[in-house]
Design an enzyme around this catalytic site. Structure first.
Site, PDB file in Angstrom:
ATOM      1  N   CYS A  69       0.486   4.890   6.957  1.00 47.73           N
ATOM      2  CA  CYS A  69      -0.148   4.716   8.280  1.00 47.73           C
ATOM      3  C   CYS A  69       0.832   3.969   9.205  1.00 47.73           C
ATOM      4  O   CYS A  69       1.205   2.818   8.919  1.00 47.73           O
ATOM      5  CB  CYS A  69      -1.454   3.951   8.148  1.00 47.73           C
ATOM      6  SG  CYS A  69      -2.513   4.605   6.815  1.00 47.73           S
TER       7      CYS A  69
ATOM      8  N   CYS B 282       0.430   0.273  10.342  1.00 47.88           N
ATOM      9  CA  CYS B 282      -0.045  -0.745   9.409  1.00 47.88           C
ATOM     10  C   CYS B 282       1.053  -1.614   8.792  1.00 47.88           C
ATOM     11  O   CYS B 282       1.993  -1.111   8.162  1.00 47.88           O
ATOM     12  CB  CYS B 282      -0.850  -0.089   8.295  1.00 47.88           C
ATOM     13  SG  CYS B 282      -1.652  -1.335   7.248  1.00 47.88           S
TER      14      CYS B 282
ATOM     15  N   CYS C 285     -19.357   2.275   8.867  1.00 43.71           N
ATOM     16  CA  CYS C 285     -18.603   1.617   9.935  1.00 43.71           C
ATOM     17  C   CYS C 285     -17.360   2.479  10.130  1.00 43.71           C
ATOM     18  O   CYS C 285     -16.523   2.585   9.231  1.00 43.71           O
ATOM     19  CB  CYS C 285     -18.226   0.199   9.496  1.00 43.71           C
ATOM     20  SG  CYS C 285     -17.087  -0.625  10.628  1.00 43.71           S
TER      21      CYS C 285
ATOM     22  N   CYS D  62     -19.609  -5.815   3.793  1.00 38.81           N
ATOM     23  CA  CYS D  62     -18.891  -4.603   4.174  1.00 38.81           C
ATOM     24  C   CYS D  62     -17.606  -4.576   3.353  1.00 38.81           C
ATOM     25  O   CYS D  62     -17.049  -5.633   3.046  1.00 38.81           O
ATOM     26  CB  CYS D  62     -18.564  -4.638   5.664  1.00 38.81           C
ATOM     27  SG  CYS D  62     -17.625  -3.191   6.212  1.00 38.81           S
TER      28      CYS D  62
ATOM     29  N   CYS E 109     -16.610  -8.864   5.715  1.00 39.33           N
ATOM     30  CA  CYS E 109     -15.955  -7.582   5.429  1.00 39.33           C
ATOM     31  C   CYS E 109     -14.726  -7.807   4.556  1.00 39.33           C
ATOM     32  O   CYS E 109     -13.793  -8.513   4.955  1.00 39.33           O
ATOM     33  CB  CYS E 109     -15.484  -6.915   6.714  1.00 39.33           C
ATOM     34  SG  CYS E 109     -16.757  -6.780   7.953  1.00 39.33           S
TER      35      CYS E 109
ATOM     36  N   ARG F  43     -17.896  -2.141  18.217  1.00 46.85           N
ATOM     37  CA  ARG F  43     -17.175  -3.405  17.993  1.00 46.85           C
ATOM     38  C   ARG F  43     -15.862  -3.463  18.761  1.00 46.85           C
ATOM     39  O   ARG F  43     -15.002  -2.585  18.617  1.00 46.85           O
ATOM     40  CB  ARG F  43     -16.916  -3.633  16.500  1.00 46.85           C
ATOM     41  CG  ARG F  43     -16.254  -5.002  16.241  1.00 46.85           C
ATOM     42  CD  ARG F  43     -16.101  -5.335  14.761  1.00 46.85           C
ATOM     43  NE  ARG F  43     -17.363  -5.216  14.085  1.00 46.85           N
ATOM     44  CZ  ARG F  43     -17.585  -4.405  13.055  1.00 46.85           C
ATOM     45  NH1 ARG F  43     -16.613  -3.677  12.559  1.00 46.85           N
ATOM     46  NH2 ARG F  43     -18.771  -4.342  12.513  1.00 46.85           N
TER      47      ARG F  43
ATOM     48  N   CYS G  32       0.849  -1.200   0.000  1.00 45.77           N
ATOM     49  CA  CYS G  32       0.000   0.000   0.000  1.00 45.77           C
ATOM     50  C   CYS G  32       0.884   1.250   0.000  1.00 45.77           C
ATOM     51  O   CYS G  32       1.852   1.330   0.755  1.00 45.77           O
ATOM     52  CB  CYS G  32      -0.896  -0.015   1.235  1.00 45.77           C
ATOM     53  SG  CYS G  32      -2.010   1.406   1.267  1.00 45.77           S
TER      54      CYS G  32
HETATM   55  N1  SAM Z   1      -6.558   0.577   3.114  1.00 47.06           N
HETATM   56  C1  SAM Z   1      -7.839   0.929   3.558  1.00 47.06           C
HETATM   57  C2  SAM Z   1      -7.813   2.127   4.491  1.00 47.06           C
HETATM   58  O1  SAM Z   1      -6.884   2.267   5.285  1.00 47.06           O
HETATM   59  O2  SAM Z   1      -8.752   2.928   4.447  1.00 47.06           O
HETATM   60  C3  SAM Z   1      -8.606  -0.201   4.217  1.00 47.06           C
HETATM   61  C4  SAM Z   1      -7.884  -1.238   5.057  1.00 47.06           C
HETATM   62  S1  SAM Z   1      -7.114  -0.652   6.552  1.00 47.06           S
HETATM   63  C5  SAM Z   1      -6.101  -2.004   6.993  1.00 47.06           C
HETATM   64  C6  SAM Z   1      -8.473  -0.612   7.714  1.00 47.06           C
HETATM   65  C7  SAM Z   1      -8.213  -0.182   9.126  1.00 47.06           C
HETATM   66  O3  SAM Z   1      -7.530  -1.209   9.843  1.00 47.06           O
HETATM   67  C8  SAM Z   1      -7.357   1.026   9.380  1.00 47.06           C
HETATM   68  O4  SAM Z   1      -8.042   2.229   9.201  1.00 47.06           O
HETATM   69  C9  SAM Z   1      -6.986   0.854  10.838  1.00 47.06           C
HETATM   70  O5  SAM Z   1      -7.937   1.491  11.669  1.00 47.06           O
HETATM   71  C10 SAM Z   1      -7.031  -0.662  11.042  1.00 47.06           C
HETATM   72  N2  SAM Z   1      -5.686  -1.211  11.312  1.00 47.06           N
HETATM   73  C11 SAM Z   1      -4.703  -1.399  10.423  1.00 47.06           C
HETATM   74  N3  SAM Z   1      -3.598  -1.890  11.016  1.00 47.06           N
HETATM   75  C12 SAM Z   1      -3.900  -2.037  12.326  1.00 47.06           C
HETATM   76  C13 SAM Z   1      -3.177  -2.492  13.461  1.00 47.06           C
HETATM   77  N4  SAM Z   1      -1.901  -2.883  13.365  1.00 47.06           N
HETATM   78  N5  SAM Z   1      -3.785  -2.507  14.660  1.00 47.06           N
HETATM   79  C14 SAM Z   1      -5.069  -2.097  14.766  1.00 47.06           C
HETATM   80  N6  SAM Z   1      -5.815  -1.655  13.738  1.00 47.06           N
HETATM   81  C15 SAM Z   1      -5.236  -1.606  12.531  1.00 47.06           C
HETATM   82 FE1  SF4 Z   2      -2.725   1.287   3.401  1.00 47.58          FE
HETATM   83 FE2  SF4 Z   2      -2.688   0.134   5.785  1.00 47.58          FE
HETATM   84 FE3  SF4 Z   2      -3.032   2.749   5.602  1.00 47.58          FE
HETATM   85 FE4  SF4 Z   2      -4.998   1.083   4.778  1.00 47.58          FE
HETATM   86  S1  SF4 Z   2      -4.255   1.322   6.853  1.00 47.58           S
HETATM   87  S2  SF4 Z   2      -4.233   2.914   3.725  1.00 47.58           S
HETATM   88  S3  SF4 Z   2      -3.758  -0.608   3.998  1.00 47.58           S
HETATM   89  S4  SF4 Z   2      -1.194   1.630   4.992  1.00 47.58           S
END
Ligand code: SAM
Ligand code: SF4
Ligand code: DTB
Length: 337
Positions: free
Chosen positions: A63, A66, A194, A134, A103, A266, A59
């Protein structure tokens, strides 16, 4: 704010009010949140959603929590967008295991037209199985949200993650306003929302209050509010962050319940590391939804046997699947007012 006013649907929360909720004696907070929970929801019932990562890793976003960001070396194996038939197969298994919502998550900044065309096909197939659907695919333009709605999508997940003030320390490649714009596009397409956040990223208690305040002051409360505990993944910048005090996690769930009384709150990522007793406290605080199945997107979740046994020991039953309109406890705030 008088305590008897707790549990009304409002969109004008002040920081002082939210702070006073989070700072209440814990037993008072739990008493009020369980009372309000029972006014709006079937007690002893939990909604179960199963996650599937339909496109994994690589990606472009940054973040800090992530494992799927291309910028961090987490050893994650990337996977292209899955085939529709393979997604359907996983949804069949999730339904057989007892989930009512499926989801689909993709590691995109935002989906491209070709990708969205395939994903709408997945939505049609999963929906035809009688599961709620979802998707979480990153930012959406209004017409993309409408395309998903037309395919029969029920919910779109897009988290605010944290407070507007702390946000810049976690993500720099998209703004808080970008997220609010996507939420507006999702609502405009008449999809259910959500939206929640993550605790344990080094945020302060006032950041948690500001996250809850932003969620509750949206024009309409999200139907689902995922409260995630950070899953620390080696290689991400948040590896080694100071974990959230478990009782503060419970407080945040209770405040979410009181501020968004009709939402499903949740208990989301992070359950694998939680004791049964802590999860029970989260349900007492008003959580009434979980991710169910041994994997979240890329990290672990309690296995189905552990969850079945926990729910049985607590006397909690899975929520039935709902048809359009839902049971009284499932109606949204506008129709139930
Ligand atoms: N890429 C898309 C986005 O970020 O909008 C969708 C998938 S992203 C993995 C969805 C959500 O997963 C993120 O907004 C975050 O809140 C949660 N998430 C991701 N990594 C995480 C982690 N290590 N621990 C807890 N929540 C996490
Ligand atoms: Fe990409 Fe992870 Fe951020 Fe979603 S949460 S936009 S998968 S880096
Ligand atoms: C949400 O709030 N939590 C889920 C779902 N929405 C998409 C994702 C949690 C991801 C945890 C890290 C992982 O497994 O990759």
């Amino acid at each position: 704010m008088t305590q008897s006013a707790l549990g009304t649907v409002r969109h004008d929360w002040t920081l002082a009010e939210v702070t006073s909720l989070l700072d209440m004696p814990l037993m008072d907070l739990l008493y009020h949140s369980q009372r309000v929970h029972r006014e709006h929801h079937e007690p002893n019932t939990v909604q179960m959603s199963t996650l599937l990562s339909i496109k994994t890793g690589a990606c472009p976003e940054d973040c800090a929590y992530c494992p799927q960001s291309v910028r961090y070396d987490t050893g994650l194996e990337r996977e292209e967008l899955m085939e529709v038939a393979a997604v359907r197969e996983r949804a069949v298994r999730a339904k057989e295991a007892g989930a009512t919502r499926f989801c689909m998550g993709a590691a995109y900044r935002s989906p491209k037209a070709r990708e969205l065309r395939i994903i709408t096909q997945m939505v049609r197939e999963v929906s035809a199985l009688g599961l709620e659907t979802c998707a979480t695919l990153g930012m959406l333009a209004p017409e993309q949200a409408r395309e998903l709605k037309d395919a029969g999508l029920d919910y779109y997940n897009h988290n605010l993650d944290t407070s507007p003030e702390f946000y810049g320390q976690i993500i720099t490649t998209r703004t808080y306003q970008d997220r609010l714009d996507t939420l507006e596009a999702v609502r405009a397409a008449d999809l259910k929302v959500c939206c929640g956040g993550i605790l344990g990223m080094g945020e302060s208690s006032s950041d948690r209050a500001r996250l809850l305040m932003t969620l509750a002051n949206l024009p309409q409360h999200p139907e689902s509010v995922p409260i995630n505990q950070l899953v620390q993944v080696p290689g991400t910048p948040l590896e080694g962050a100071v974990p959230v005090d478990p009782l503060d996690f419970v407080r945040t769930i209770a405040a979410a319940r009181l501020m968004m009384p009709r939402a499903h709150v949740r208990l989301s990522a992070g359950r694998q590391g939680m004791s049964d007793e802590l999860q029970a406290l989260c349900f007492l605080a008003g959580a009434n939804s979980i991710f169910y199945g041994e994997k979240l997107l890329t990290t672990g979740n309690p296995d189905v046997e552990r969850d079945r046994s926990l729910l049985a020991r607590l006397g909690i039953k899975p929520e039935r699947a709902t048809q359009a309109g839902g049971s009284p406890a499932m109606r949204n705030e506008e129709t139930a007012a």
